[in-house]
Design an enzyme around this catalytic site. Sequence first.
Site, PDB file in Angstrom:
ATOM      1  N   SER A  18      -7.265   3.821  -1.048  1.00  0.00           N
ATOM      2  CA  SER A  18      -6.969   2.385  -1.039  1.00  0.00           C
ATOM      3  C   SER A  18      -8.213   1.531  -1.266  1.00  0.00           C
ATOM      4  O   SER A  18      -8.095   0.389  -1.719  1.00  0.00           O
ATOM      5  CB  SER A  18      -6.307   1.989   0.275  1.00  0.00           C
ATOM      6  OG  SER A  18      -5.069   2.644   0.380  1.00  0.00           O
TER       7      SER A  18
ATOM      8  N   ASP B 285       0.847  -1.196   0.000  1.00  0.00           N
ATOM      9  CA  ASP B 285       0.000   0.000   0.000  1.00  0.00           C
ATOM     10  C   ASP B 285       0.884   1.249   0.000  1.00  0.00           C
ATOM     11  O   ASP B 285       1.773   1.388   0.837  1.00  0.00           O
ATOM     12  CB  ASP B 285      -0.920  -0.012   1.230  1.00  0.00           C
ATOM     13  CG  ASP B 285      -2.112   0.901   1.077  1.00  0.00           C
ATOM     14  OD1 ASP B 285      -1.935   2.050   0.618  1.00  0.00           O
ATOM     15  OD2 ASP B 285      -3.229   0.479   1.428  1.00  0.00           O
TER      16      ASP B 285
HETATM   17 MG    MG Z   1      -4.165  -0.781   2.764  1.00  0.00          MG
HETATM   18 ZN    ZN Z   2      -3.197   5.974   2.333  1.00  0.00          ZN
END
Ligand code: MG
Ligand code: ZN
Length: 376
Positions: free
Chosen positions: A89, A48
């Site tokens: 995300s 991420d």
């Molecule tokens: Mg994430």
């Molecule tokens: Zn973020």
Amino acid sequence: MKLVLFFLCLCLFVSCNEPASHVTTQTPNPELAPTVKRAKNIILMIGDGMGLTQISAGLYRNGNQLNLESFPVVGLHKPYSYNNLITDSAAGATAFSAGVKTNNGAIGVDKKGKSVKSILEEAKENGISTGLISTSTIVHATPASFIAHVSSRNNMEDIATYFLKTEVDFIVGGGKKYFDRRKDGRNLYRELEKRGYFVSDYFKEDLSQIVVDFDRKFAYFTANSDPKMASKGRDYLVPASKLGTVFLNNHSEKGFFLMIEGAQIDWGGHAKNSEYIISEMIDFDRAIGEILEFAKEDGETLVIVTADHETGGYSINQGSSMDTIVAGFTTDYHTASLIPVFAYGPGSELFSGIYENTAIHKKMRQAFGFSPELSR
Ligand code: MG
Ligand code: ZN
């Protein structure tokens, strides 16, 4: 001990056999996709907030090398969401999980709020085992987008209920409180046990101490809410990744889909903290090394490593050396720059070039040999 013995047997077994010949599938439109090698297993690893600078900083600080370098195929995806050039995300992971561009904040639903089937759910329907591992809570946007269908990523207690709707075979992540200290009084921890899951948590025992029963489903909570930083002693991503492959490989003979998230590279970017980014990047790369080792032995596993977006507008500035990164940040949020995709194994050739983030879903389905017609 059981696990160690088993692993030895597994290694012997693998080395005594010829590598499995790949099944090939013909897709109806040869122009879109020529013959694709079919993958029995797919492991999707999401760092991420992991843009090129995050990778570069991790690489330099790790002695100028990363496991990422051994991937033969590299591509780029366009990470924007339906309603914003700067994705979050939730929309980013929904693009991977379900192949649709949706609104920021949306989990497993399209731009109109309609549920869209995830690759994890589709794998399940095809008898393929599934797993989710994260260094955030397991109900956080990235893992949630593979199982839940809610219009807001903030409904974490709501997201947790989806783990009782779609049974994920292997779960490791934080967020125990969303299961057993809920406003609605339900105890999903107990409900999972009643469903036949082996359920445990960081409070009871260390992940490495568990003698795993491959026939039962497995859930392990690493924290009550967010797990701590790698630099503060969080060390489960690598062993959980290894255990996940061994578990899923034995849980079913029909293959598996496993999503592994290095969640906190993003959090380092939000904090504009270069050291946080680097330690999380290196931790994620160690998990990548573990997964590559499995995939090389196995020969039927497609490994994809990518990110949902970059975070921080992170840069490595003048005055930096291999050991000392002089970092700059343009924002404490995400940016829209293209994101690298690394692929290894059968079907990896699909991932070169430049494409939309939603194409990753399509490519994974192709590698699994799923029918091109997606039933929603
Ligand atoms: Mg994430
Ligand atoms: Zn973020």
